[in-house]
Design a protein around this motif. Structure first.
Motif, short mmCIF file in Angstrom:
data_model
loop_
_atom_site.label_atom_id
_atom_site.label_comp_id
_atom_site.label_asym_id
_atom_site.label_seq_id
_atom_site.Cartn_x
_atom_site.Cartn_y
_atom_site.Cartn_z
N MET A 82 0.83 -1.21 0.00
CA MET A 82 0.00 0.00 0.00
C MET A 82 0.86 1.25 0.00
N THR A 83 1.98 1.22 0.69
CA THR A 83 2.88 2.38 0.75
C THR A 83 3.38 2.75 -0.64
N PHE A 84 3.74 1.75 -1.43
CA PHE A 84 4.18 2.01 -2.80
C PHE A 84 3.05 2.66 -3.61
N ILE A 91 -4.36 4.76 -4.81
CA ILE A 91 -4.98 4.21 -3.60
C ILE A 91 -5.51 2.83 -3.97
N ASP A 92 -5.54 1.92 -3.01
CA ASP A 92 -6.05 0.58 -3.28
C ASP A 92 -7.00 0.16 -2.17
N PHE A 146 -9.68 5.42 -6.80
CA PHE A 146 -10.68 5.20 -5.76
C PHE A 146 -11.85 4.38 -6.30
N ILE A 147 -12.35 4.76 -7.48
CA ILE A 147 -13.50 4.08 -8.06
C ILE A 147 -13.14 2.68 -8.55
N ALA A 148 -12.00 2.58 -9.24
CA ALA A 148 -11.59 1.29 -9.80
C ALA A 148 -11.40 0.24 -8.71
N LEU A 272 -8.40 -0.23 5.32
CA LEU A 272 -8.36 0.92 6.23
C LEU A 272 -7.14 0.86 7.15
N ASP A 273 -6.84 -0.33 7.65
CA ASP A 273 -5.69 -0.48 8.53
C ASP A 273 -4.38 -0.17 7.80
N ALA A 274 -4.27 -0.66 6.56
CA ALA A 274 -3.04 -0.43 5.79
C ALA A 274 -2.87 1.05 5.45
N ILE A 275 -3.94 1.69 5.03
CA ILE A 275 -3.87 3.12 4.70
C ILE A 275 -3.53 3.92 5.95
#
Length: 341
Positions: A82-84, A91-92, A146-148, A272-275
């Motif tokens: 997620m950081t990458f 965003i994923d 975000f949508i994808a 959510l935790d990763a972000i």
């Protein structure tokens, strides 16, 4: 005109321009990540002190520390990917769903017939495949990340539910289950923690010591400038989502080892935790700046908070409020830092 005095090669690092505009000569931006990292280390040390004071026998027990590190390992691997993605300007939101889909696909009866290799390969392949779809939609389909990834989140959760029919798939492959028992520990360290450490080290090296890492920062900071500098922005974004999918596949296998099963509810709220872990670690949500070390510390902070709350029998609602407050504080600090740059 003074701009000609600066060699073209030295003008390149996109990180300072990306991080928020003007860069103070008195406070080089390279110092800020170190300050944030030291601050997070201080927070983690304070949490350890709180745990040691409130529940010394339970919290400081070797078995509990092993548990904290093991619980941090799965979401930690996801957070590295997620950081990458966030640093690259994306965003994923589908990472939790990818973990769920990969875990149930890898634990079907048909897959388990191929043993350890079959389960590991399937989990990683499904993760990379989902990352490929995300990357194509964002990089070449022109969809907003975000949508994808939100659409992929819904689709993957649905497919995971369809594959399991809402049932838990028990793992019967001994070589997989054996990784979760104490006999498999290496010098007292669980194998999953070693995997997390290896992913972290590789991620740090790729992020900080390779052209791929520099391109990620450049694309996240200013995609148009990166394109004009000769970087294939679309291909870079595709690789970022592939990397995120790979991390999700690895995390799915780790979760299979940890739980001994595959469920469509696996990976719930992982996105959510990763972000959140990446943000409090110092990764800018707008892209252009990130830190693997900070993200890992963010994971450890959240995991330690969860453990302390559980040992003290505090309500999970209070725990969520505390996490939310930490995230808000981290974002406000980021905004102030950007204004000061």
């Amino acid at each position: 005109m003074t701009h000609s005095a600066t060699p073209a090669g030295r003008e390149a690092p996109p990180a300072p321009a990306v991080s928020g505009g003007k860069t103070s000569a008195l406070r080089p931006p390279v110092l800020r990540p170190d300050v944030r990292t030291l601050s997070l280390l201080g927070v983690l040390a304070a949490l350890v002190a709180v745990g040691g004071l409130t529940r010394p026998a339970e919290f400081l027990a070797t078995s509990n520390l092993q548990l904290v590190l093991t619980q941090a390992s799965v979401i930690g691997v996801v957070t590295v990917g997620m950081t990458f993605v966030i640093t690259g300007g994306g965003i994923d939101l589908s990472v939790g769903a990818i973990v769920a889909l990969a875990s149930v696909w890898a634990t079907t009866v048909a897959t388990q017939e191929y043993g350890f290799t079959g389960i590991l390969f399937t989990a990683v392949a499904v993760g990379v495949g989902c990352g490929l779809v995300n990357g194509v939609l964002v990089a070449y389909g022109g969809m907003v990340p975000f949508i994808a990834t939100l659409a992929m989140f819904a689709s993957e959760r649905g497919l995971a539910l369809q594959l399991t029919d809402g049932k838990t798939q028990i793992v019967t492959v001994d070589s997989v289950l054996d990784l979760g028992i104490k006999d498999a520990y290496v010098l007292g360290v669980p194998p999953l923690v070693l995997v997390f450490a290896a992913v972290t080290v590789v991620g740090w090296l790729v992020f900080n010591r390779t052209t791929f890492g520099r391109r990620t920062v450049a694309v996240g900071g200013n995609a148009e400038a990166a394109r004009l500098a000769g970087i294939d922005v679309r291909r870079q974004r595709l690789w970022l989502y592939l990397l995120s999918g790979l991390c999700c596949g690895i995390a799915a296998f780790m979760l299979i080892v940890l739980a001994g099963s595959g469920q469509n509810t696996n990976g719930n709220l992982y996105e959510l935790d990763a972000i959140a872990a990446a943000i409090i670690g110092g990764t800018l949500l707008s892209g252009g700046r990130g830190t693997i070390a900070g993200s890992v510390l963010g994971v450890l902070v959240f995991t330690t908070i969860t453990n302390i709350f559980a040992l003290n029998n505090l309500e999970s609602a209070v725990q969520q409020i505390a996490k939310g407050a930490i995230i808000v504080a981290a974002v406000l600090i980021q905004r102030r830092t950007l204004r000061d740059d």
